[in-house]
Design an enzyme around this catalytic site. Structure first.
Site, mmCIF file in Angstrom:
data_model
loop_
_atom_site.group_PDB
_atom_site.id
_atom_site.type_symbol
_atom_site.label_atom_id
_atom_site.label_comp_id
_atom_site.label_asym_id
_atom_site.label_seq_id
_atom_site.Cartn_x
_atom_site.Cartn_y
_atom_site.Cartn_z
ATOM 1 N N TYR A 76 4.951 35.082 48.452
ATOM 2 C CA TYR A 76 4.836 35.046 46.982
ATOM 3 C C TYR A 76 4.072 33.806 46.575
ATOM 4 C CZ TYR A 76 8.769 38.419 46.680
ATOM 5 O OH TYR A 76 9.594 39.514 46.791
ATOM 6 N N LYS A 122 9.095 48.641 26.916
ATOM 7 C CA LYS A 122 7.903 48.128 26.236
ATOM 8 C C LYS A 122 6.623 48.893 26.580
ATOM 9 C CE LYS A 122 6.973 44.372 29.562
ATOM 10 N NZ LYS A 122 6.897 42.904 29.714
#
Length: 315
Positions: free
Chosen positions: A53, A222
């Protein structure tokens, strides 16, 4: 806060994990520190990251998330307040991937250095490595546990067959066994976990910390149109959910949210927490407001009718 045990590892965690994939990607170091501070201050302790990451972001090389967490540990002295989970195995560069013994020994030292700590509480195979025998991987983890560099091990993105093979070998050879599984699991992605993996985890007392708990943000409600996909860097990852089933799930989430004076994101997380096989879902936040939503989700208890409604909508 009532804690839950991660399998037979001896690790106990609050019922929500902070996903460190956003550190050094969609949020910078300063905001990452604020969110980690707030997460721990609220009584939570499981932070999940990975060595790679966020290698996918332009200009990144991998290790950004671990580096930020390590700086936070050093600056705040809060290492002992955190159950630290990280992962190994995904590609970090040419010839830097997999679960061979030599690579794991190299990768763990790199992670420990970035994290500025002497041990990893939960070290996970990020994905199965078909080119490496399970015994070689488990022997490597066993040596790291003996050295005190790792406390417990887990597997991420494993098939039920490969996880069962690993558990069988651990038992036969007296080696440390995977105590945790990190699968993709949420209201939009159910079959892959529920069909084969969940029965195995129940039977073998394997803790479960699912990722993509909000289906890359889709379950927050959303994203309703293709135009909405432009709202964030993760938008394109939810395009596949814009179909009849996806809208059915969103409608059910909104209905339950209205009944519980909540919102869809909280309901989606609460549904996971209510699943008996789930130890702590992983979710990330990029603002204090988003983190507050996640925290509130742990306080939301869904009744049987709400869970049934969500199950039927997502079937």
């Amino acid at each position: 806060m009532k804690t839950r045990k991660i399998g037979g590892s001896g690790l106990e965690v609050a019922p929500l994990a902070f996903g460190g994939n956003v550190f050094g990607w969609t949020i910078d170091e300063a905001r990452s520190f604020k969110l980690l501070d707030a997460f721990v201050a609220a009584g939570f302790n499981l932070v999940d990251t990975a060595d790679m990451y966020s290698r996918w972001a332009p200009g990144n090389h991998g290790g950004e998330s671990e580096t930020i967490i390590g700086k936070w540990f050093k600056q705040t002295g809060k290492r002992d307040k955190v159950v630290l989970a990280t992962k190994v195995g995904m590609e970090m560069g040419p010839d830097k991937k997999g679960l061979s013994k030599p690579y794991i020994f190299k990768a763990v030292e790199d992670s420990l250095k970035r994290l500025q700590t002497d041990r990893i509480d939960l070290y996970q195979s990020h994905k199965d490595d078909p080119d490496t025998p399970v015994e070689e991987t488990l022997e490597a983890f066993g040596e790291l546990i003996k050295q005190g560099k790792v406390r417990a091990i887990g597997a991420s993105n494993y098939s039920a067959a490969r996880l069962a093979e690993s558990l069988k070998f651990s038992k036969a050879e007296g080696l440390p066994a995977y105590q945790c599984l990190q699968p993709q699991y949420n209201l939009m992605e159910r079959a892959g976990y529920e069909h084969d993996l969940e029965p195995l985890c129940d039977r073998e007392n394997i803790g479960v910390i699912p990722y993509y708990s909000l289906a890359s943000g889709f379950l927050s409600g959303k994203y309703r149109t293709e135009d909405d996909l432009k709202k964030s860097a993760r938008g394109q990852g939810v395009k596949k959910y814009l179909d009849a089933r996806g809208f059915r799930v969103l409608d059910a989430l909104e209905a339950v949210a209205a009944e519980t004076a909540s919102n869809p994101a909280r309901v989606a997380i609460a549904w996971l927490i209510a699943r008996p096989s789930v130890t702590a879902p992983i979710a990330s936040a990029t603002s204090i407001e988003q983190l507050d939503d996640l925290i509130e989700a742990t306080r939301l208890e869904l009744d049987d009718a709400a869970i049934k409604r969500l199950n039927e909508a997502s079937a």
